[in-house]
Design a protein around this motif. Structure first.
Motif, PDB file in Angstrom:
ATOM      1  N   LEU A   1      38.475  77.083  41.203  1.00  8.41           N
ATOM      2  CA  LEU A   1      39.211  76.746  39.987  1.00  8.41           C
ATOM      3  C   LEU A   1      38.553  75.553  39.303  1.00  8.41           C
ATOM      4  O   LEU A   1      38.121  74.610  39.966  1.00  8.41           O
ATOM      5  CB  LEU A   1      40.668  76.389  40.324  1.00  8.41           C
TER       6      LEU A   1
ATOM      7  N   TYR B   1      39.666  73.287  36.001  1.00 16.00           N
ATOM      8  CA  TYR B   1      40.558  73.025  34.875  1.00 16.00           C
ATOM      9  C   TYR B   1      39.993  71.954  33.941  1.00 16.00           C
ATOM     10  O   TYR B   1      40.605  71.632  32.938  1.00 16.00           O
ATOM     11  CB  TYR B   1      41.931  72.574  35.374  1.00 16.00           C
TER      12      TYR B   1
ATOM     13  N   HIS C   1      38.710  73.974  30.984  1.00 13.85           N
ATOM     14  CA  HIS C   1      39.661  75.017  30.615  1.00 13.85           C
ATOM     15  C   HIS C   1      41.077  74.471  30.799  1.00 13.85           C
ATOM     16  O   HIS C   1      41.645  74.531  31.872  1.00 13.85           O
ATOM     17  CB  HIS C   1      39.443  76.259  31.489  1.00 13.85           C
ATOM     18  N   LYS C   2      41.643  73.949  29.741  1.00 12.25           N
ATOM     19  CA  LYS C   2      42.915  73.223  29.815  1.00 12.25           C
ATOM     20  C   LYS C   2      44.147  74.119  29.665  1.00 12.25           C
ATOM     21  O   LYS C   2      45.234  73.752  30.062  1.00 12.25           O
ATOM     22  CB  LYS C   2      42.974  72.142  28.727  1.00 12.25           C
TER      23      LYS C   2
ATOM     24  N   GLU D   1      46.951  77.042  30.042  1.00 14.40           N
ATOM     25  CA  GLU D   1      47.615  77.710  31.170  1.00 14.40           C
ATOM     26  C   GLU D   1      47.104  79.134  31.360  1.00 14.40           C
ATOM     27  O   GLU D   1      46.940  79.597  32.493  1.00 14.40           O
ATOM     28  CB  GLU D   1      49.134  77.696  30.950  1.00 14.40           C
TER      29      GLU D   1
ATOM     30  N   SER E   1      44.158  80.312  30.900  1.00 17.61           N
ATOM     31  CA  SER E   1      42.894  80.244  31.629  1.00 17.61           C
ATOM     32  C   SER E   1      43.128  79.923  33.102  1.00 17.61           C
ATOM     33  O   SER E   1      42.483  80.489  33.983  1.00 17.61           O
ATOM     34  CB  SER E   1      41.982  79.188  31.015  1.00 17.61           C
ATOM     35  N   HIS E   2      44.073  79.027  33.382  1.00 22.09           N
ATOM     36  CA  HIS E   2      44.387  78.676  34.776  1.00 22.09           C
ATOM     37  C   HIS E   2      44.866  79.906  35.536  1.00 22.09           C
ATOM     38  O   HIS E   2      44.451  80.134  36.679  1.00 22.09           O
ATOM     39  CB  HIS E   2      45.455  77.584  34.830  1.00 22.09           C
TER      40      HIS E   2
ATOM     41  N   GLN F   1      41.904  82.243  36.186  1.00 24.98           N
ATOM     42  CA  GLN F   1      41.058  81.699  37.255  1.00 24.98           C
ATOM     43  C   GLN F   1      41.710  81.898  38.627  1.00 24.98           C
ATOM     44  O   GLN F   1      41.021  82.235  39.595  1.00 24.98           O
ATOM     45  CB  GLN F   1      40.798  80.210  37.019  1.00 24.98           C
ATOM     46  N   GLN F   2      43.013  81.660  38.705  1.00 29.46           N
ATOM     47  CA  GLN F   2      43.704  81.852  39.978  1.00 29.46           C
ATOM     48  C   GLN F   2      43.624  83.314  40.421  1.00 29.46           C
ATOM     49  O   GLN F   2      43.418  83.602  41.606  1.00 29.46           O
ATOM     50  CB  GLN F   2      45.152  81.397  39.861  1.00 29.46           C
TER      51      GLN F   2
ATOM     52  N   ALA G   1      41.577  70.591  39.719  1.00 31.29           N
ATOM     53  CA  ALA G   1      42.481  71.672  40.116  1.00 31.29           C
ATOM     54  C   ALA G   1      42.793  71.603  41.607  1.00 31.29           C
ATOM     55  O   ALA G   1      43.101  72.620  42.226  1.00 31.29           O
ATOM     56  CB  ALA G   1      41.846  73.020  39.769  1.00 31.29           C
TER      57      ALA G   1
ATOM     58  N   ASP H   1      46.250  73.223  43.007  1.00 29.70           N
ATOM     59  CA  ASP H   1      46.278  74.690  43.009  1.00 29.70           C
ATOM     60  C   ASP H   1      45.247  75.266  43.978  1.00 29.70           C
ATOM     61  O   ASP H   1      45.528  76.247  44.673  1.00 29.70           O
ATOM     62  CB  ASP H   1      46.033  75.240  41.601  1.00 29.70           C
TER      63      ASP H   1
END
Length: 155
Positions: A96, A98, A101-102, A104, A106-107, A110-111, A135, A138
């Motif tokens: 991950l 972040y 890539h700010k 949500e 994108s998060h 990625q997850q 990150a 997470d």
């Protein structure tokens, strides 16, 4: 005792002009073995030829979180094929990021792709190489979840 450099990116375009000479010169400079770690989807095409060309080069194959939007089922199937090669020893560089890539959305993507690649690591009984930037919470949560279900090590 020679050095084992466990995290290189010699397949990157910045080495196009002098890659061969550089890699061939490493043993005479005390670096006996390297692990070239994939980052992009394109690097999946470059890692196997590198490991075949140089006796002292091994690889890790995976897709960095910066390229999560490029991961398709076709890419995951290709990843499995690359990981089946004898000198590909780990799944990576996955995780991950972040920092760049700010948002949500994108998060969450990625997850999802991190989990998909951890699933492949488990399926193929291979260790994984993690990238985590801004990150940590997470990343640790997901890794702990996967470790409970059985994994084969990671960095």
């Amino acid at each position: 005792m020679p050095i084992f450099d466990t995290h290189t990116h010699y397949d990157d375009e910045q080495f196009n002009e002098d890659r061969d000479g550089l890699i061939r010169s490493l043993p005479e400079h005390g670096i006996g073995t390297i692990m070239n770690v994939c980052a992009s989807v394109r690097s999946l095409d470059r890692i196997v030829p590198m490991t075949r060309q140089y006796e002292h080069v091994y690889g890790a194959a995976g897709v960095h979180p910066d390229y999560a939007d490029e991961i398709t089922q076709e890419v995951l199937n290709k990843l499995r094929t690359v990981l089946a090669e004898p000198k590909i020893l780990a799944v990576g560089e996955i995780g991950l990021d972040y920092y760049w890539h700010k948002e949500e959305e994108s998060h969450l993507l990625q997850q999802k792709t991190f989990r998909q690649q951890l699933d492949i690591a488990r399926e193929m009984k291979m260790p994984f190489v993690i990238h985590s930037r801004d990150a940590a919470e997470d990343t640790l949560r997901i890794v702990k979840e996967y470790m409970k279900g059985g994994m084969y090590g990671g960095i």
